[in-house]
Design a protein around this motif. Structure first.
Motif, PDB file in Angstrom:
ATOM      1  N   LYS A   1      13.505 -35.980   4.158  1.00  0.00           N
ATOM      2  CA  LYS A   1      12.865 -36.725   3.066  1.00  0.00           C
ATOM      3  C   LYS A   1      11.796 -35.842   2.408  1.00  0.00           C
ATOM      4  N   ARG A   2      11.865 -35.689   1.103  1.00  0.00           N
ATOM      5  CA  ARG A   2      10.912 -34.836   0.404  1.00  0.00           C
ATOM      6  C   ARG A   2       9.613 -35.575   0.125  1.00  0.00           C
ATOM      7  N   ILE A   3       8.501 -34.846   0.183  1.00  0.00           N
ATOM      8  CA  ILE A   3       7.185 -35.441  -0.090  1.00  0.00           C
ATOM      9  C   ILE A   3       6.578 -34.713  -1.287  1.00  0.00           C
ATOM     10  N   ARG A   4       6.268 -35.459  -2.299  1.00  0.00           N
ATOM     11  CA  ARG A   4       5.643 -34.902  -3.503  1.00  0.00           C
ATOM     12  C   ARG A   4       4.139 -34.810  -3.266  1.00  0.00           C
ATOM     13  N   THR A   5       3.500 -33.695  -3.646  1.00  0.00           N
ATOM     14  CA  THR A   5       2.068 -33.511  -3.390  1.00  0.00           C
ATOM     15  C   THR A   5       1.304 -33.235  -4.679  1.00  0.00           C
ATOM     16  N   VAL A   6       0.052 -33.696  -4.684  1.00  0.00           N
ATOM     17  CA  VAL A   6      -0.861 -33.453  -5.796  1.00  0.00           C
ATOM     18  C   VAL A   6      -2.157 -32.914  -5.219  1.00  0.00           C
ATOM     19  N   ILE A   7      -2.711 -31.865  -5.823  1.00  0.00           N
ATOM     20  CA  ILE A   7      -4.012 -31.325  -5.420  1.00  0.00           C
ATOM     21  C   ILE A   7      -5.025 -31.601  -6.526  1.00  0.00           C
ATOM     22  N   GLN A   8      -6.143 -32.214  -6.152  1.00  0.00           N
ATOM     23  CA  GLN A   8      -7.272 -32.383  -7.063  1.00  0.00           C
ATOM     24  C   GLN A   8      -8.390 -31.478  -6.566  1.00  0.00           C
ATOM     25  N   LEU A   9      -8.848 -30.562  -7.405  1.00  0.00           N
ATOM     26  CA  LEU A   9      -9.820 -29.561  -6.983  1.00  0.00           C
ATOM     27  C   LEU A   9     -11.230 -30.134  -6.953  1.00  0.00           C
ATOM     28  N   LEU A  10     -11.951 -29.823  -5.882  1.00  0.00           N
ATOM     29  CA  LEU A  10     -13.297 -30.370  -5.696  1.00  0.00           C
ATOM     30  C   LEU A  10     -14.337 -29.613  -6.503  1.00  0.00           C
ATOM     31  N   SER A  11     -14.169 -28.298  -6.642  1.00  0.00           N
ATOM     32  CA  SER A  11     -15.230 -27.493  -7.242  1.00  0.00           C
ATOM     33  C   SER A  11     -14.667 -26.486  -8.233  1.00  0.00           C
ATOM     34  N   TRP A  12     -15.515 -26.042  -9.144  1.00  0.00           N
ATOM     35  CA  TRP A  12     -15.097 -25.134 -10.206  1.00  0.00           C
ATOM     36  C   TRP A  12     -14.804 -23.727  -9.711  1.00  0.00           C
ATOM     37  N   ASP A  13     -15.233 -23.387  -8.493  1.00  0.00           N
ATOM     38  CA  ASP A  13     -15.013 -22.027  -7.988  1.00  0.00           C
ATOM     39  C   ASP A  13     -13.907 -21.961  -6.934  1.00  0.00           C
ATOM     40  N   ASN A  14     -13.180 -23.059  -6.722  1.00  0.00           N
ATOM     41  CA  ASN A  14     -12.156 -23.084  -5.673  1.00  0.00           C
ATOM     42  C   ASN A  14     -11.079 -22.030  -5.875  1.00  0.00           C
ATOM     43  N   ILE A  15     -10.671 -21.810  -7.112  1.00  0.00           N
ATOM     44  CA  ILE A  15      -9.546 -20.915  -7.380  1.00  0.00           C
ATOM     45  C   ILE A  15      -9.954 -19.453  -7.291  1.00  0.00           C
ATOM     46  N   THR A  16     -11.116 -19.108  -7.843  1.00  0.00           N
ATOM     47  CA  THR A  16     -11.480 -17.694  -7.967  1.00  0.00           C
ATOM     48  C   THR A  16     -12.364 -17.173  -6.841  1.00  0.00           C
ATOM     49  N   CYS A  17     -12.994 -18.053  -6.063  1.00  0.00           N
ATOM     50  CA  CYS A  17     -13.980 -17.588  -5.075  1.00  0.00           C
ATOM     51  C   CYS A  17     -13.705 -18.017  -3.640  1.00  0.00           C
ATOM     52  N   LYS A  18     -12.768 -18.910  -3.407  1.00  0.00           N
ATOM     53  CA  LYS A  18     -12.624 -19.499  -2.079  1.00  0.00           C
ATOM     54  C   LYS A  18     -11.388 -19.004  -1.318  1.00  0.00           C
ATOM     55  N   GLY A  19     -10.828 -17.889  -1.756  1.00  0.00           N
ATOM     56  CA  GLY A  19      -9.686 -17.344  -1.036  1.00  0.00           C
ATOM     57  C   GLY A  19      -8.370 -18.000  -1.425  1.00  0.00           C
ATOM     58  N   ARG A  20      -7.314 -17.617  -0.723  1.00  0.00           N
ATOM     59  CA  ARG A  20      -5.981 -18.139  -1.015  1.00  0.00           C
ATOM     60  C   ARG A  20      -5.848 -19.609  -0.603  1.00  0.00           C
ATOM     61  N   PHE A  21      -5.081 -20.355  -1.375  1.00  0.00           N
ATOM     62  CA  PHE A  21      -4.750 -21.722  -0.996  1.00  0.00           C
ATOM     63  C   PHE A  21      -3.705 -21.663   0.121  1.00  0.00           C
ATOM     64  N   SER A 189     -26.173 -22.241 -10.230  1.00  0.00           N
ATOM     65  CA  SER A 189     -25.838 -23.563  -9.720  1.00  0.00           C
ATOM     66  C   SER A 189     -24.905 -24.331 -10.654  1.00  0.00           C
ATOM     67  N   THR A 190     -24.161 -25.273 -10.070  1.00  0.00           N
ATOM     68  CA  THR A 190     -23.385 -26.232 -10.862  1.00  0.00           C
ATOM     69  C   THR A 190     -24.301 -27.075 -11.732  1.00  0.00           C
ATOM     70  N   ILE A 191     -25.597 -27.046 -11.467  1.00  0.00           N
ATOM     71  CA  ILE A 191     -26.571 -27.755 -12.306  1.00  0.00           C
ATOM     72  C   ILE A 191     -26.433 -27.335 -13.761  1.00  0.00           C
ATOM     73  N   SER A 192     -25.961 -26.108 -13.997  1.00  0.00           N
ATOM     74  CA  SER A 192     -25.728 -25.690 -15.380  1.00  0.00           C
ATOM     75  C   SER A 192     -24.723 -26.609 -16.058  1.00  0.00           C
ATOM     76  N   ILE A 193     -23.674 -27.001 -15.329  1.00  0.00           N
ATOM     77  CA  ILE A 193     -22.688 -27.919 -15.900  1.00  0.00           C
ATOM     78  C   ILE A 193     -23.269 -29.320 -16.020  1.00  0.00           C
ATOM     79  N   ASP A 194     -23.985 -29.775 -14.983  1.00  0.00           N
ATOM     80  CA  ASP A 194     -24.645 -31.087 -15.074  1.00  0.00           C
ATOM     81  C   ASP A 194     -25.494 -31.171 -16.339  1.00  0.00           C
ATOM     82  N   SER A 195     -26.220 -30.105 -16.636  1.00  0.00           N
ATOM     83  CA  SER A 195     -27.140 -30.094 -17.773  1.00  0.00           C
ATOM     84  C   SER A 195     -26.407 -30.176 -19.099  1.00  0.00           C
TER      85      SER A 195
END
Length: 308
Positions: A1-21, A189-195
């Motif tokens: 049985k196949r399972i479809r998956t969705v990823i919602q990213l928590l932070s803006w640096d997940n892709i470029t700074c947190k290593g391989r998924f 900081s992410t505070i830049s985006i909050d601002s």
């Protein structure tokens, strides 16, 4: 049985700074156009599998912006709610090892009246007070800055394995303090985006007091992290490299708060895909429903998971 998956990213640096998924998904929930492009560039995700929705945890700023009440929070800090103030959101000493000296310099300028009759609020990062990146030797120095013009707003954190996890009521306070500020300062900081949600002038301190630390230790290195470099490229933030530039930037923004306003509006859309008619939370739910409809129309016996 196949399972479809969705990823919602928590932070803006997940892709470029947190290593391989370790695991990739069939579909992705993205913050904004910048993140959508990163998913295509670094993870080779097909654009049709990316749903650009905005950021649900930033919806709190939409609510605050519509009904902001900074008055009560300013009073509780012992300051005058009528007077303007500068707001500095600190980073962990790991990222900004000489930030405490910069804080003390700004407090000195405020106490001397260098920017007129203005106040100063300092907000330590949760990782200044707990976690393995904390430096508690800063805390007495911060407390010593409190007076009728300078206040320290310590974060209210949760008992969590995530050292920067804030209590919900503290998020509302933080948003109000950002939204009511004349100028917001931070190092990386992410505070830049909050601002950006409040279109408040933003200054980024990219230096180490009067020292020239090695790049790998210096606050300068934060400017080269790809997620932060992209935000700097929007021209929404004013990077300063020494005390002279910092002093002039604070003074100029106090006198001309609309400076860079249009850049800030553009940057907010690039980072967070703002839709004035639909909240990010509603957009996420709507897109998940669309993913479900699409998948179940093609698959008869299918399970569905959402990964946060």
């Amino acid at each position: 049985k196949r399972i479809r998956t969705v990823i919602q990213l928590l932070s803006w640096d997940n892709i470029t700074c947190k290593g391989r998924f370790p695991v990739l998904a069939h579909s992705y929930i993205s913050w904004g156009p910048i993140m959508t492009e990163e998913l295509q560039e670094y993870l080779l995700v097909n654009k049709k599998d990316i749903y650009t929705t905005g950021v649900p945890h930033f919806d709190v700023h939409r609510l605050i912006a519509e009904n902001r009440d900074s008055h009560q929070h300013i009073v509780r800090l012992g300051l005058d709610p009528v007077k303007p103030y500068i707001f500095f959101a600190m980073s962990s000493p790991y990222f900004a090892p000489r930030e405490i000296e910069i804080i003390e310099k700004i407090a000195y300028w405020v106490n001397e009246g260098s920017f007129g009759d203005i106040q100063f609020i300092i907000r330590p990062h949760p990782q200044n007070v707990q976690g393995n990146m904390a430096d508690r030797t800063w805390l007495p120095r911060l407390k010593n800055l409190n007076n009728s013009s300078v206040a320290v707003d310590f974060p209210q954190v949760n008992d969590s394995k995530i050292p920067w996890s804030m209590q919900l009521n503290d998020m509302y306070k933080l948003g109000n303090l950002i939204g009511g500020a004349s100028v917001v300062l931070n190092t990386c900081s992410t505070i830049s985006i909050d601002s950006l949600f409040y279109n408040v002038p933003i200054i980024v301190t990219a230096f180490d007091n009067d020292e020239k630390l090695p790049w790998w230790q210096s606050a300068r290195r934060n400017m080269d992290y790809e997620h932060f470099a992209k935000l700097l490229q929007t021209k929404a933030l004013n990077r300063v490299n020494n005390y002279q530039e910092l002093f002039l930037a604070i003074r100029n923004y106090i006198a001309n708060p609309e400076t860079d306003s249009e850049y800030r509006k553009i940057a907010l859309h690039q980072e967070c895909r703002i839709d004035d008619n639909v909240s990010a939370t509603t957009s996420v739910v709507h897109n998940l429903e669309e993913i479900l409809k699409l998948y179940f129309s093609n698959e008869s016996n299918a399970d569905f998971t959402v990964t946060l």
